[in-house]
Design a protein around this motif. Structure first.
Motif, short mmCIF file in Angstrom:
data_model
loop_
_atom_site.label_atom_id
_atom_site.label_comp_id
_atom_site.label_asym_id
_atom_site.label_seq_id
_atom_site.Cartn_x
_atom_site.Cartn_y
_atom_site.Cartn_z
N HIS A 7 0.83 -1.19 0.00
CA HIS A 7 0.00 0.00 0.00
C HIS A 7 0.87 1.25 0.00
N LEU A 8 0.28 2.35 -0.45
CA LEU A 8 1.00 3.59 -0.58
C LEU A 8 1.29 4.19 0.79
N LEU A 9 2.41 4.93 0.87
CA LEU A 9 2.77 5.63 2.08
C LEU A 9 2.91 7.11 1.76
N VAL A 10 2.54 7.95 2.72
CA VAL A 10 2.74 9.38 2.59
C VAL A 10 4.22 9.68 2.83
N THR A 11 4.81 10.51 1.97
CA THR A 11 6.22 10.85 2.12
C THR A 11 6.37 12.23 2.74
N GLY A 12 7.60 12.56 3.15
CA GLY A 12 7.88 13.86 3.76
C GLY A 12 7.58 13.85 5.24
N THR A 13 7.58 15.06 5.82
CA THR A 13 7.31 15.20 7.25
C THR A 13 5.89 14.77 7.56
N LYS A 14 5.71 13.98 8.61
CA LYS A 14 4.40 13.40 8.90
C LYS A 14 3.89 13.83 10.26
N GLU A 15 2.59 14.02 10.34
CA GLU A 15 1.93 14.29 11.60
C GLU A 15 1.94 13.02 12.45
N PRO A 16 1.82 13.18 13.78
CA PRO A 16 1.76 11.99 14.66
C PRO A 16 0.67 11.00 14.25
N ARG A 17 -0.51 11.49 13.92
CA ARG A 17 -1.60 10.58 13.55
C ARG A 17 -1.31 9.87 12.22
N GLN A 18 -0.55 10.51 11.35
CA GLN A 18 -0.17 9.85 10.11
C GLN A 18 0.75 8.67 10.41
#
Length: 259
Positions: A7-18
């Motif tokens: 599955h896809l992942l969000v890249t870059g700086t991430k929020e705690p909930r992310q």
């Protein structure tokens, strides 16, 4: 695991909930608060609050309930994709984050000389209704940061804005932050791209995103003040509060430091 669909992942700086959400998706058949804490690096109390919201929204469900809140086992029943579900404490959807996303997407898609009214009308979708004032504030901040070229057309004609092609950095909207000055953080580049020490009257002062690190620091300070105000004699320091403060003060690269 063989046969498992990636599955896809969000890249870059991430929020705690992310970070929590990505751990939940990875451990979807069964996970506890402690499992998510170890994998995401977030605090159990914060995870517990997010679990409550996800449960109320029907996104995860409790499947095992031994003694102790941390030992409860949950399962993911509704995978909503790479972006973490935005929910309030009642498990209801929140849409505030879509304001800048919609404006930025509109600027990238239409990609021309646009008025505030053009952008406000097109970007008011997906549960978000944007006023021209909100749009103008965000676009003025982007213009000040060098993302947009602004053309002032006089009193009787609306100003126009055009996204500079070299500043079309990616799908995630630049975040407007303000401490003592206007700051613009680009999550596509994972860096602060603009800081103005004096600021201008036209820059955004309402769509301010103070940043997760600043919010955590404020929360910690509020807990320390509450502790001091509620104790008249010697203060016994809670181990959990002390540990979280040490983690917050740790610099990147130190053991246990929060990124």
């Amino acid at each position: 695991m063989a046969g498992r669909t990636p599955h896809l992942l969000v890249t870059g700086t991430k929020e705690p909930r992310q970070r929590m959400w990505e751990s939940i998706r990875l451990l979807r058949p069964g996970f506890s608060i402690n499992d998510i804490a170890r994998r995401s690096g977030q605090q159990p109390n914060d995870i517990s609050r997010y679990f409550q919201a996800l449960t109320k929204a029907g996104i995860i469900k409790l499947i095992e309930c031994p003694k102790g809140k941390e030992g409860r086992v949950f399962a993911l029943v509704s995978d909503e994709g790479a972006e973490h579900p935005r929910l309030n404490s009642k498990g209801q959807r929140t849409y505030a984050h879509l304001a800048t996303e919609n404006i930025w997407r509109t600027l990238r898609i239409l990609n021309g000389n646009l008025t505030v009214e053009d952008v406000a009308q097109t970007a008011s979708t997906g549960g978000v209704v944007l006023t021209p004032i909100k749009v103008r504030q965000y676009m003025n901040a982007l213009a000040e940061a060098g993302y947009l070229e602004k053309t002032e057309n006089g009193v009787h004609t609306q100003d126009t804005y055009r996204l500079i092609s070299a500043k079309n950095t990616g799908p995630r909207p630049p975040e407007i932050r303000q401490l003592d000055s206007l700051q613009v953080y680009d999550p596509n580049l994972s860096k602060l791209v603009f800081a103005e020490t004096t600021g201008t009257a036209g820059a955004d002062r309402s769509l301010v995103e103070p940043g997760i690190a600043l919010l955590r620091t404020r929360d910690l300070l509020a807990e320390w003040l509450e502790l001091a105000n509620n104790n008249k004699g010697p203060i016994t320091l809670p181990a959990d509060l002390t540990q979280r403060t040490r983690l917050e003060l740790a610099t990147p690269g130190e053991s246990g430091g929060l990124q």
